[in-house]
Motif scaffolding. Structure first.
Motif, short mmCIF file in Angstrom:
data_model
loop_
_atom_site.label_atom_id
_atom_site.label_comp_id
_atom_site.label_asym_id
_atom_site.label_seq_id
_atom_site.Cartn_x
_atom_site.Cartn_y
_atom_site.Cartn_z
N GLY A 147 -18.18 -24.35 -16.23
CA GLY A 147 -17.39 -25.20 -17.11
C GLY A 147 -16.14 -25.77 -16.48
O GLY A 147 -15.20 -26.13 -17.17
N ARG A 148 -16.12 -25.87 -15.17
CA ARG A 148 -14.94 -26.38 -14.47
C ARG A 148 -15.02 -27.88 -14.18
O ARG A 148 -14.14 -28.42 -13.54
CB ARG A 148 -14.74 -25.60 -13.17
CG ARG A 148 -14.44 -24.14 -13.44
CD ARG A 148 -14.18 -23.38 -12.19
NE ARG A 148 -13.93 -21.99 -12.53
CZ ARG A 148 -14.34 -20.97 -11.82
NH1 ARG A 148 -15.01 -21.18 -10.70
NH2 ARG A 148 -14.07 -19.74 -12.20
N VAL A 149 -16.10 -28.51 -14.63
CA VAL A 149 -16.27 -29.95 -14.42
C VAL A 149 -16.52 -30.60 -15.79
O VAL A 149 -17.37 -30.13 -16.55
CB VAL A 149 -17.45 -30.25 -13.47
CG1 VAL A 149 -17.66 -31.73 -13.33
CG2 VAL A 149 -17.20 -29.61 -12.11
N HIS A 150 -15.75 -31.64 -16.08
CA HIS A 150 -15.89 -32.38 -17.34
C HIS A 150 -15.99 -33.87 -17.03
O HIS A 150 -15.32 -34.36 -16.12
CB HIS A 150 -14.69 -32.14 -18.25
CG HIS A 150 -14.60 -30.74 -18.75
ND1 HIS A 150 -14.12 -29.70 -17.99
CD2 HIS A 150 -14.93 -30.20 -19.94
CE1 HIS A 150 -14.16 -28.58 -18.69
NE2 HIS A 150 -14.64 -28.86 -19.89
N ILE A 151 -16.82 -34.56 -17.81
CA ILE A 151 -16.91 -36.01 -17.70
C ILE A 151 -16.48 -36.57 -19.05
O ILE A 151 -17.04 -36.22 -20.09
CB ILE A 151 -18.33 -36.47 -17.35
CG1 ILE A 151 -18.72 -35.95 -15.96
CG2 ILE A 151 -18.43 -37.99 -17.39
CD1 ILE A 151 -20.12 -36.33 -15.53
N ASN A 152 -15.47 -37.43 -19.02
CA ASN A 152 -14.90 -38.01 -20.24
C ASN A 152 -14.54 -36.94 -21.26
O ASN A 152 -14.73 -37.11 -22.46
CB ASN A 152 -15.86 -39.04 -20.85
CG ASN A 152 -16.07 -40.22 -19.94
OD1 ASN A 152 -15.19 -40.61 -19.19
ND2 ASN A 152 -17.26 -40.79 -20.00
N GLY A 153 -14.06 -35.80 -20.78
CA GLY A 153 -13.61 -34.72 -21.66
C GLY A 153 -14.69 -33.77 -22.13
O GLY A 153 -14.40 -32.80 -22.81
N ASP A 154 -15.94 -34.04 -21.80
CA ASP A 154 -17.05 -33.19 -22.24
C ASP A 154 -17.57 -32.33 -21.10
O ASP A 154 -17.71 -32.81 -19.97
CB ASP A 154 -18.21 -34.05 -22.77
CG ASP A 154 -17.81 -34.86 -23.99
OD1 ASP A 154 -16.98 -34.37 -24.76
OD2 ASP A 154 -18.35 -35.98 -24.14
N ARG A 155 -17.87 -31.08 -21.42
CA ARG A 155 -18.49 -30.19 -20.45
C ARG A 155 -19.89 -30.70 -20.13
O ARG A 155 -20.57 -31.22 -21.02
CB ARG A 155 -18.55 -28.78 -21.05
CG ARG A 155 -18.92 -27.73 -20.07
CD ARG A 155 -18.78 -26.37 -20.71
NE ARG A 155 -19.39 -25.40 -19.82
CZ ARG A 155 -19.31 -24.11 -19.98
NH1 ARG A 155 -18.68 -23.62 -21.00
NH2 ARG A 155 -19.88 -23.30 -19.12
#
Length: 131
Positions: free
Chosen positions: A33-41
């Motif tokens: 869970g250390r990567v988010h795209i546009n705020g989403d996991r």
């Protein structure tokens, strides 16, 4: 003729942009869970597209970038930096953290092993004066 790429797997893109040394490390960070795209996991197979905001947490460092170009091929570091634009907030926070690390002094650095006989006697005198 090849048609233009619509998206690249996020794990491949992170590896190609040199955020991680291997795809397996990129996969691990995504799964944790250390990567988010546009705020989403996201999951490792999620396709990243041009213009999306990607946030990567590496240790204590948080990097936020906008995707400029897509690539699933790892190239040299100068070419990899062209794949994204780092946000001003992210860049300033990283520079500030680097400056804090540079100025930080380890408290234990002044301690050098056991006290000498002279130092021990001074400590004993100091302790007996207080009590």
């Amino acid at each position: 003729m090849q048609e233009p790429v619509q998206g690249v797997r996020i794990d491949k893109w992170l590896w190609a942009a040199r955020f991680f040394k291997s795809r397996s490390l990129a996969n691990e960070a995504i799964e944790l869970g250390r990567v988010h795209i546009n705020g989403d996991r996201v999951k490792p197979a999620r396709l990243v597209k041009v213009g999306e905001k990607v946030r990567v947490q590496k240790g204590t460092e948080r990097i936020e970038v906008f995707v400029r170009f897509l690539s699933d091929v790892r190239r040299s570091a100068p070419l990899a930096k062209l794949l994204y634009d780092e946000t001003i907030e992210s860049l300033s926070a990283r520079q500030e953290a680097a400056e804090r690390r540079r100025l930080y002094s380890e408290p234990a650095r002044g301690i050098t092993g056991r006290p000498t006989k002279r130092n021990r006697r001074a400590i004993e005198r100091f302790a007996s004066d207080e009590g």
